[in-house]
Design a protein around this motif. Structure first.
Motif, mmCIF file in Angstrom:
data_model
loop_
_atom_site.group_PDB
_atom_site.id
_atom_site.type_symbol
_atom_site.label_atom_id
_atom_site.label_comp_id
_atom_site.label_asym_id
_atom_site.label_seq_id
_atom_site.Cartn_x
_atom_site.Cartn_y
_atom_site.Cartn_z
ATOM 1 N N LYS A 30 0.757 -1.067 -0.065
ATOM 2 C CA LYS A 30 -0.109 -0.217 0.000
ATOM 3 C C LYS A 30 0.787 1.155 -0.028
ATOM 4 O O LYS A 30 0.390 1.956 -1.026
ATOM 5 C CB LYS A 30 -0.732 -0.263 1.091
ATOM 6 N N PHE A 31 1.338 1.338 0.473
ATOM 7 C CA PHE A 31 2.506 2.091 0.759
ATOM 8 C C PHE A 31 3.983 2.287 -0.133
ATOM 9 O O PHE A 31 3.719 3.773 -1.237
ATOM 10 C CB PHE A 31 3.954 2.373 2.257
ATOM 11 N N GLY A 32 3.837 1.325 -1.358
ATOM 12 C CA GLY A 32 5.296 1.508 -2.413
ATOM 13 C C GLY A 32 4.681 1.735 -3.675
ATOM 14 O O GLY A 32 5.126 2.686 -4.143
ATOM 15 N N LEU A 33 2.997 1.044 -3.510
ATOM 16 C CA LEU A 33 2.903 0.580 -5.368
ATOM 17 C C LEU A 33 2.122 2.838 -5.869
ATOM 18 O O LEU A 33 2.350 2.836 -6.899
ATOM 19 C CB LEU A 33 1.425 0.404 -5.241
ATOM 20 N N PRO A 34 1.912 3.723 -5.179
ATOM 21 C CA PRO A 34 1.697 4.724 -5.063
ATOM 22 C C PRO A 34 3.009 5.753 -6.627
ATOM 23 O O PRO A 34 3.128 6.329 -7.537
ATOM 24 C CB PRO A 34 1.673 5.532 -4.393
ATOM 25 N N HIS A 35 4.145 4.810 -6.119
ATOM 26 C CA HIS A 35 5.289 4.908 -6.544
ATOM 27 C C HIS A 35 6.184 4.159 -7.367
ATOM 28 O O HIS A 35 7.394 4.521 -7.898
ATOM 29 C CB HIS A 35 6.620 5.572 -5.661
ATOM 30 N N ALA A 36 6.107 2.859 -8.000
ATOM 31 C CA ALA A 36 6.242 2.054 -8.611
ATOM 32 C C ALA A 36 4.990 0.932 -9.528
ATOM 33 O O ALA A 36 4.307 0.727 -8.110
ATOM 34 C CB ALA A 36 7.039 1.599 -8.139
ATOM 35 N N ARG A 45 12.726 -5.558 -6.051
ATOM 36 C CA ARG A 45 12.881 -6.083 -4.493
ATOM 37 C C ARG A 45 13.365 -7.410 -4.717
ATOM 38 O O ARG A 45 13.936 -7.600 -3.912
ATOM 39 C CB ARG A 45 11.484 -6.475 -4.039
ATOM 40 N N CYS A 46 13.369 -8.158 -5.488
ATOM 41 C CA CYS A 46 13.999 -9.270 -5.882
ATOM 42 C C CYS A 46 15.655 -9.312 -6.061
ATOM 43 O O CYS A 46 16.257 -9.715 -5.089
ATOM 44 C CB CYS A 46 13.315 -10.479 -7.353
ATOM 45 N N GLU A 217 9.371 6.170 -8.396
ATOM 46 C CA GLU A 217 9.735 7.478 -7.961
ATOM 47 C C GLU A 217 10.813 7.255 -7.151
ATOM 48 O O GLU A 217 9.425 6.584 -5.932
ATOM 49 C CB GLU A 217 8.582 8.322 -8.040
ATOM 50 N N TRP A 218 11.626 7.438 -6.744
ATOM 51 C CA TRP A 218 12.466 7.150 -5.467
ATOM 52 C C TRP A 218 12.123 8.001 -4.602
ATOM 53 O O TRP A 218 13.402 8.910 -4.181
ATOM 54 C CB TRP A 218 14.424 7.181 -5.981
ATOM 55 N N THR A 219 11.032 7.972 -4.007
ATOM 56 C CA THR A 219 11.074 9.202 -2.112
ATOM 57 C C THR A 219 11.691 8.492 -1.580
ATOM 58 O O THR A 219 11.172 7.571 -1.196
ATOM 59 C CB THR A 219 9.505 8.629 -2.530
ATOM 60 N N THR A 220 11.855 9.174 -0.401
ATOM 61 C CA THR A 220 11.748 8.462 0.964
ATOM 62 C C THR A 220 11.150 7.414 0.748
ATOM 63 O O THR A 220 11.521 6.196 1.491
ATOM 64 C CB THR A 220 11.715 9.505 2.311
ATOM 65 N N THR A 221 9.579 7.243 1.303
ATOM 66 C CA THR A 221 8.641 6.863 1.736
ATOM 67 C C THR A 221 8.791 5.521 1.336
ATOM 68 O O THR A 221 8.990 3.756 1.209
ATOM 69 C CB THR A 221 7.214 6.773 1.060
ATOM 70 N N PHE A 222 8.903 5.634 -0.323
ATOM 71 C CA PHE A 222 9.428 4.199 -1.198
ATOM 72 C C PHE A 222 10.408 3.387 -0.986
ATOM 73 O O PHE A 222 10.545 2.258 -0.499
ATOM 74 C CB PHE A 222 9.283 4.409 -3.161
#
Length: 307
Positions: A30-36, A45-46, A217-222
């Motif tokens: 949920k946190f990461g999918l807005p950015h990729a 990830r793999c 999008e390499w944001t801090t959250t991502f």
């Protein structure tokens, strides 16, 4: 005596720790999918997981699978346990399915695994175990009942594509657990997990190449989310799951997944304000009671046989 007591306590804590870690995977999506996009996200990830896991395997001088046949079986189990499961869950959440609801749907896994464990593995469940599994299914049905939308989308905020994707995830994790139990009993923990992630990374890479833009999008959250998913989920939780599968019968391990939906739902409520009606909360209580019934009666049966 003290060391043995500590060992027993550690073994007893393994299922609790697994549930706590596994539930955060839905939150990470949920946190990461807005950015990729999902396959791109999982491919990265793999790759990062393998970057850490391969040196760890070499440093510890861990064993590698012996024989091409075992390599092939481990790769297939990885495509099911990681590829189909993660790909299905991430794509479903990417299509708008709430993290808590995705966890609830794949929470049907224990019933599917138990139904297949008899013909595939020769495991048999008694009346009490079946009662517990049915209670778990009934509890999840109540939770879903509180989320149903009578409109065309079936559920609020997403359509049939997301539902089918999560059903693929359900089938993948169920069949993968059984396949690994039957064909990968000689799988070394670290080396085997590397093979699984190699297969999964290849599948996710092809999915990203064929169907996605591969923009991130390499944001801090991502970055923080990716770090958590790699270190805590892809390495710690997966190794713990492999150890649990190797130590116990497939249907008993699968019953742990009944506990993941309520834990995920609580996390989603706290972090994303995903609210559950009273009917859903009652369903969670019934599902947890079903888990306790299956696990307790099963461990009691094992103790009786050991005597």
């Amino acid at each position: 005596m003290t060391s043995e007591r500590h060992r027993q306590a550690a073994l007893a804590a393994m299922p609790i720790l697994f549930v706590a870690l596994w539930s955060t995977g839905f939150i990470g999506a949920k946190f990461g999918l807005p950015h990729a996009e999902p396959f791109t996200f999982l491919f990265v990830r793999c790759v990062l997981t393998l970057t850490l896991l391969v040196p760890l395997t070499l440093l510890m001088r861990a064993d590698w699978p012996r024989g091409a046949g075992l390599w092939g079986h481990i790769a297939v189990s990885g495509l099911l346990v990681h590829g189909a499961y993660l790909g299905g869950v991430f794509y479903g959440i990417y299509q708008g399915m709430p993290a808590g609801l995705a966890a609830l749907l794949v929470g049907l896994q224990p019933l599917l695994t138990a139904a297949l464990a008899g013909p595939l593995l020769g495991e048999r469940l008694g009346a009490v175990q079946w009662l517990g599994l049915v209670m778990g299914l009934a509890g999840i049905a109540l939770v879903l009942g509180g989320k149903l939308d009578p409109g065309e989308t079936l559920f609020q905020g997403f359509g049939i594509g997301a539902l089918v994707s999560v059903m693929v995830a359900l089938a993948g994790i169920s069949l993968g657990t059984l396949y690994q139990k039957r064909y990968c009993t000689g799988m070394p923990l670290l080396g085997g997990t590397v093979v699984q992630y190699l297969a999964t990374g290849t599948l996710m890479g092809l999915g990203a190449l064929l169907f996605e833009t591969r923009e991130i999008e390499w944001t801090t959250t991502f970055v923080l989310t990716l770090g958590w998913l790699v270190l805590v989920l892809s390495i710690s939780a997966i190794l713990l799951l492999m150890a649990l599968i190797r130590r116990g019968e497939a249907s008993r391990v699968a019953s742990l997944f009944y506990l993941v939906p309520p834990v995920t739902a609580l996390e989603a409520w706290w972090l994303f304000d995903e609210r559950l009606p009273p009917l859903s909360l009652a369903g969670m209580a019934i599902a947890i009671a079903g888990v306790v019934l299956v696990v307790k009666s099963r461990s009691g049966g094992a103790q009786s046989r050991s005597r």
